[in-house]
Motif scaffolding. Sequence first.
Motif, PDB file in Angstrom:
ATOM      1  N   TYR D 160       0.886  -1.170   0.000  1.00  0.00           N
ATOM      2  CA  TYR D 160       0.000   0.000   0.000  1.00  0.00           C
ATOM      3  C   TYR D 160       0.922   1.217   0.000  1.00  0.00           C
ATOM      4  O   TYR D 160       1.535   1.544   1.002  1.00  0.00           O
ATOM      5  CB  TYR D 160      -0.917  -0.009   1.213  1.00  0.00           C
ATOM      6  N   GLN D 162       1.791   5.282  -0.950  1.00  0.00           N
ATOM      7  CA  GLN D 162       1.349   6.661  -1.172  1.00  0.00           C
ATOM      8  C   GLN D 162       2.589   7.560  -1.155  1.00  0.00           C
ATOM      9  O   GLN D 162       3.688   7.085  -0.874  1.00  0.00           O
ATOM     10  CB  GLN D 162       0.377   7.086  -0.065  1.00  0.00           C
ATOM     11  N   ALA D 185       2.075   4.926   8.796  1.00  0.00           N
ATOM     12  CA  ALA D 185       1.634   4.110   7.673  1.00  0.00           C
ATOM     13  C   ALA D 185       1.095   2.769   8.172  1.00  0.00           C
ATOM     14  O   ALA D 185       0.196   2.183   7.567  1.00  0.00           O
ATOM     15  CB  ALA D 185       2.803   3.881   6.707  1.00  0.00           C
ATOM     16  N   ASP D 188      -2.575   3.237   9.463  1.00  0.00           N
ATOM     17  CA  ASP D 188      -3.400   3.919   8.473  1.00  0.00           C
ATOM     18  C   ASP D 188      -3.605   3.075   7.225  1.00  0.00           C
ATOM     19  O   ASP D 188      -4.735   2.899   6.766  1.00  0.00           O
ATOM     20  CB  ASP D 188      -2.728   5.259   8.108  1.00  0.00           C
ATOM     21  N   ILE D 189      -2.545   2.527   6.693  1.00  0.00           N
ATOM     22  CA  ILE D 189      -2.690   1.829   5.412  1.00  0.00           C
ATOM     23  C   ILE D 189      -2.250   0.360   5.457  1.00  0.00           C
ATOM     24  O   ILE D 189      -2.884  -0.482   4.846  1.00  0.00           O
ATOM     25  CB  ILE D 189      -2.026   2.604   4.248  1.00  0.00           C
ATOM     26  N   HIS D 192      -5.024  -1.889   6.173  1.00  0.00           N
ATOM     27  CA  HIS D 192      -5.867  -2.329   5.043  1.00  0.00           C
ATOM     28  C   HIS D 192      -5.271  -3.581   4.387  1.00  0.00           C
ATOM     29  O   HIS D 192      -5.987  -4.518   4.061  1.00  0.00           O
ATOM     30  CB  HIS D 192      -5.987  -1.216   3.994  1.00  0.00           C
ATOM     31  N   SER D 193      -3.961  -3.568   4.164  1.00  0.00           N
ATOM     32  CA  SER D 193      -3.307  -4.741   3.557  1.00  0.00           C
ATOM     33  C   SER D 193      -3.482  -5.973   4.430  1.00  0.00           C
ATOM     34  O   SER D 193      -3.643  -7.084   3.926  1.00  0.00           O
ATOM     35  CB  SER D 193      -1.800  -4.485   3.397  1.00  0.00           C
ATOM     36  N   ALA D 252       3.887  -0.984   3.533  1.00  0.00           N
ATOM     37  CA  ALA D 252       3.104   0.250   3.448  1.00  0.00           C
ATOM     38  C   ALA D 252       4.074   1.414   3.544  1.00  0.00           C
ATOM     39  O   ALA D 252       4.997   1.394   4.351  1.00  0.00           O
ATOM     40  CB  ALA D 252       2.095   0.314   4.581  1.00  0.00           C
ATOM     41  N   ARG D 254       4.422   5.908   2.891  1.00  0.00           N
ATOM     42  CA  ARG D 254       3.967   7.229   2.443  1.00  0.00           C
ATOM     43  C   ARG D 254       5.099   7.947   1.720  1.00  0.00           C
ATOM     44  O   ARG D 254       5.032   9.145   1.496  1.00  0.00           O
ATOM     45  CB  ARG D 254       3.522   8.044   3.653  1.00  0.00           C
ATOM     46  N   ASN D 261      -2.425   6.085  -4.399  1.00  0.00           N
ATOM     47  CA  ASN D 261      -3.266   5.273  -3.510  1.00  0.00           C
ATOM     48  C   ASN D 261      -3.160   3.836  -3.984  1.00  0.00           C
ATOM     49  O   ASN D 261      -4.154   3.181  -4.270  1.00  0.00           O
ATOM     50  CB  ASN D 261      -4.713   5.772  -3.562  1.00  0.00           C
ATOM     51  N   ASN D 263      -2.913   0.612  -3.498  1.00  0.00           N
ATOM     52  CA  ASN D 263      -3.202  -0.499  -2.589  1.00  0.00           C
ATOM     53  C   ASN D 263      -3.292  -1.749  -3.444  1.00  0.00           C
ATOM     54  O   ASN D 263      -4.348  -2.040  -4.003  1.00  0.00           O
ATOM     55  CB  ASN D 263      -4.522  -0.217  -1.867  1.00  0.00           C
TER      56      ASN D 263
END
Lengths: 371, 371, 371, 371
Positions: D160, D162, D185, D188-189, D192-193, D252, D254, D261, D263
Amino acid sequence: MKRMNVAMIGYRFMGKAHSNAWRQVARFFDVPIEPVMKVICGRNGTEVRKAAEKYGWQEHATDWREVIERKDIDIIDICTPGDSHHDIAVAAAEAGKAILCEKPLANTLAEAERMLAAVERAGVTHMVCHNYRRAPAVALAKELIERGELGQIYHYRGTYLQDWIVDPNFPRVWRLERAKAGSGALGDIASHSIDLARYLVGEITEVASLLETFIKERPSPDDPTKRLPVDVDDAALALCRFENGAIGTIEASRFATGRKNYNRFEINGSRGSLVFNLERMNELELYIEEGSNSGFRQVIVTEPDHPYIAAWFPPGHIIGYEHTFTHTVLDFLKAIDEGRLPQPNFRDGLRNQRVLAAIERAHASRVWERV
Amino acid sequence: MKRMNVAMIGYRFMGKAHSNAWRQVARFFDVPIEPVMKVICGRNGTEVRKAAEKYGWQEHATDWREVIERKDIDIIDICTPGDSHHDIAVAAAEAGKAILCEKPLANTLAEAERMLAAVERAGVTHMVCHNYRRAPAVALAKELIERGELGQIYHYRGTYLQDWIVDPNFPRVWRLERAKAGSGALGDIASHSIDLARYLVGEITEVASLLETFIKERPSPDDPTKRLPVDVDDAALALCRFENGAIGTIEASRFATGRKNYNRFEINGSRGSLVFNLERMNELELYIEEGSNSGFRQVIVTEPDHPYIAAWFPPGHIIGYEHTFTHTVLDFLKAIDEGRLPQPNFRDGLRNQRVLAAIERAHASRVWERV
Amino acid sequence: MKRMNVAMIGYRFMGKAHSNAWRQVARFFDVPIEPVMKVICGRNGTEVRKAAEKYGWQEHATDWREVIERKDIDIIDICTPGDSHHDIAVAAAEAGKAILCEKPLANTLAEAERMLAAVERAGVTHMVCHNYRRAPAVALAKELIERGELGQIYHYRGTYLQDWIVDPNFPRVWRLERAKAGSGALGDIASHSIDLARYLVGEITEVASLLETFIKERPSPDDPTKRLPVDVDDAALALCRFENGAIGTIEASRFATGRKNYNRFEINGSRGSLVFNLERMNELELYIEEGSNSGFRQVIVTEPDHPYIAAWFPPGHIIGYEHTFTHTVLDFLKAIDEGRLPQPNFRDGLRNQRVLAAIERAHASRVWERV
Amino acid sequence: MKRMNVAMIGYRFMGKAHSNAWRQVARFFDVPIEPVMKVICGRNGTEVRKAAEKYGWQEHATDWREVIERKDIDIIDICTPGDSHHDIAVAAAEAGKAILCEKPLANTLAEAERMLAAVERAGVTHMVCHNYRRAPAVALAKELIERGELGQIYHYRGTYLQDWIVDPNFPRVWRLERAKAGSGALGDIASHSIDLARYLVGEITEVASLLETFIKERPSPDDPTKRLPVDVDDAALALCRFENGAIGTIEASRFATGRKNYNRFEINGSRGSLVFNLERMNELELYIEEGSNSGFRQVIVTEPDHPYIAAWFPPGHIIGYEHTFTHTVLDFLKAIDEGRLPQPNFRDGLRNQRVLAAIERAHASRVWERV
């Protein structure tokens, strides 16, 4: 805030997309006029009532003439098949309504001419819904071309490919009937390619063409044991010349197996090139000649300074098909507020129609035809 | 093993590519005949001597007529510009040599007809080097179509795009001179698209077209202060109909900024579709309709059972442009050995030429023309 | 021109690729030394004789020690499995030969150290064949990073994915046997990812890792009714830190169904990013931060000013896997001629081996390990 | 139809996305319960009033405790930063409300445990908004895996990426402050993974990891002349093992310049593979092993029988980021109606949190840690 009452005629595919646009526009954008979803109108009373509830219209009606006569209605949004555009638009113009009309403007050139005359006579705001102009990537393409980033334009290469009628047993729906639809792939999807060509490159002056109907009879949608003739084109191909010296190809087909909504264009200019594909509508492929490390770059058109994007989500968070309609009604409302004509308007719709007509003539004559 | 002596006429771009093919073919493939790189021939003695050393030819010569008269030469490989193909090929045929000739076969239809007559009269083996037929992905496309995987073919969409003369100050080289090159993008690259169309779809029966020269004068290559006229096309566009009912577009341009060697075709049939792009020549995009989880699949054409691949490297280890020539001379040698005519041969070359001629006629007449 | 006689030990996959490189290098490049394909050596007399004929070697031999002792041999090219690299290289060094050795340098760290000591003691030229450094797109990536186009490097993301042993009935070949191959995906392909990381980003200082063998027994290649243990890794995963502060992931697998030779890396720096994938080795995806219209651009690395390309074909005419070896021997010959050490050499090979060893240690200890 | 009143706490980025979902869900789907947008709540009275008008909430409030106490509120939707999730959720559970909570569930493991205990004690419906499970392409991936189309899963590869804080002068916003955001990260992201890994592959049992903060101080958002410490991770990398024997990497960042984005996940199984990338969220790359003409196929996930799609538009007419939230609230409402627990719920949120905690521990200990 100023409010205007909207009446929408038609409630199927386009009705759903337009309803969403009217509902959403003020939720994301700062609109100068708030649209009120007043009444939805369609011939089937039961269906239109369901649509009103589903899509959030305050009222529903079955007689478009009555709707147009209502004093409280400010905007008429025409989402019906092409065979009724003329009558509705002329009546709406005469009633002094602002008009948003689905494309293609009409089923014949004569109708389109009368429609333009009517709106100009009445002095009402008019717009044709070629919504793809408002995909942010397409609007960005326009900006880049206007700024001269591509230099002189040499080539337009438009293909709009679908495959939904490849199966010979797919029924003979209204879109395959000349009396209702006017034409086949030509008016339905080539008209989008033509609109994008006119928007991004310039006026088309002459065309050579070929129309083809691969499957000439199909089952009736009402009675599959009966077969009905298909009297519209399955595919439409054209070569064209533009006023500014550019040359182009336009190809539309409903027989391109595997292509779902592949509305692609490529534009080549003296300094750069652009590629857009509606199936990846949040991207623009951009080539700028800068020496040996140049390359087609995949611009993800979701930055705050890209057209329309600031209202939506952060970079990389993509938007979809329906948003192009929201952008269209936004610009329609702004034009009304500012007392100017939005683009594309009925003049564009008529010009588009002239190109469609020239393509039909060139097919019949087997000769290049002037638009 | 049986050996045959090769004489190659011409030593520049195509000479380099063909030399490599003759050198490499027996190193990777089991050839029935081993080609011996006997003599390379060109007008400039100094240059041709250097080429002989560089590319590995045993001898070099400057008079092609003398070379053709040599008894020890079995194969004549013609790599010169189009204006000398006719004379060399006719002489080679009369001398009983097997002939491999670069495309396009000739600069005019009349020449091409005489060349075919000459090889048929002489009974020699003849082949035109449309090398892209032998990219493994293209040969695989042919197999898939022959097996009916795509069903009935509806559409051919050929684009061959380059950008090497976009700069208006690029000099007026021989390829931009009708007397030497015959035509511009048309004969140079559209001819490849046409060959692939004929190979994969079938015979083209009629065409509408448009030729355009964007930059009409360019600096002389010898004296940049002088400007010379460009009398060939920068871009060639055509619509076409095929004998089997398919329809197509063919577009070739040297003004597609950012496209280097973008020889792409898309074929849509009733059951599936194919896309090929020479810039990614080891891949074939294949769509087979199998329900909602269908999709264009990127086949990496490097498996041992893919055409020509077993001779090279393991899966995923790609080959390049030059290999298409190696495959061409392989099939040329096999055809000689088996006493049959390879494809594409001078008949194909002539047929291709007829399509080119029809495109030129259609441009001039502004009417659809029969091939 | 100066000539040097080459002896190649090994004649299978790598033997074929290296033979081609020796044969082709002087046909395309201006080499300072012309390599003479003197003798090919392998244990199986029949096979090696066939290979000599096929690939164009003047002689063939079965005893590598005798070959190394020959006074007329200048260069030893080692293409055997890893278990014999040490003995051959040490002997070749002692005999004063220039050495090109396939990767990984050795099967153990101790061997690699002795090999480096031997070549340094002898003062001979030495090189490890990490051929992917010489894909033009990778060499271009190096140039861009060196010029600072990417700014400070933050991330390296290397994945080398294949799928040739996903089938549990694929036999237990030598590459799946620790005694012969040293390790599995780790030494065979992760070593390439590590070499590219070291080349493009810098030295790796510490690693965490995971090795996995999914299929623990396979049929014997000689007798499919017998099953033999697989004692090497099917997949190797590592996290790593670089000396310059960058961080990375390295993943190699032979169980990535659908990936054939997917040697991909992505590098993210403060100003830009790069992506390379060996399956599309003529392309480099390049991102340079330049505002909202930035995007990953697909650079087709076939321009005359791109590394190695001027020797080959015009823009857009791609090259293949085998060319990376041709570039390797070119640079090997140049280094010999100029009396300097080529890169990557045995020092690089040893450093690579240290990373491989640290990954194995970290797997066993379950702790981060210093290289 | 049954109606339920919704109160949303928080009104910024997630507030905007969730508001849209509540507004749209019944306009496209047949919902069993119609959600009423009753009240939006935030600390800044002026801002929350504007949000209420903009997004279409009937009322606005500034004290979330009062809102939760209201008898007419049925659903609490928590869209605040992570540091307030615990207090709001526990209060909402005690008040008997159904709860939808943004991810990550909490800022610490202890909080998450108490939150789960609270909802289970109260017996209320609970859900965590990992909205990407409801991208149609991800839901399709789940179906394919469940049906066994990929066979046994070997690899998960989640990235993921960014780039929104690559600029060292980007201010120290709340997401870069541990006290507010919990982590960088990672929470935050990477969360999601991890959620996608758990959803598609299974439970993660152990991890090795690396967290890095590249820029350790940034300007204060309130006073750019002051610099504040960044005490969360800029990038989080992990290796992991799954209960079912699969292995994985999760990354992940940033600081991946050019990735907005991105992902992306790739899953390799014994029979096939899948790739998804949120930037092209309407597509799923699917590889099924079927012999040499297999290839990664780009499935456009817009067919009527694809998850959630029938409610939207025809094939090829793509949807966007916001629709994943609409699907989430749809499934939340269905679960309430059917009296069952939706997925992912607070148990999933806690399990996700345990993985995040294990990654933090493994970073600190430099050893593999059990989840």
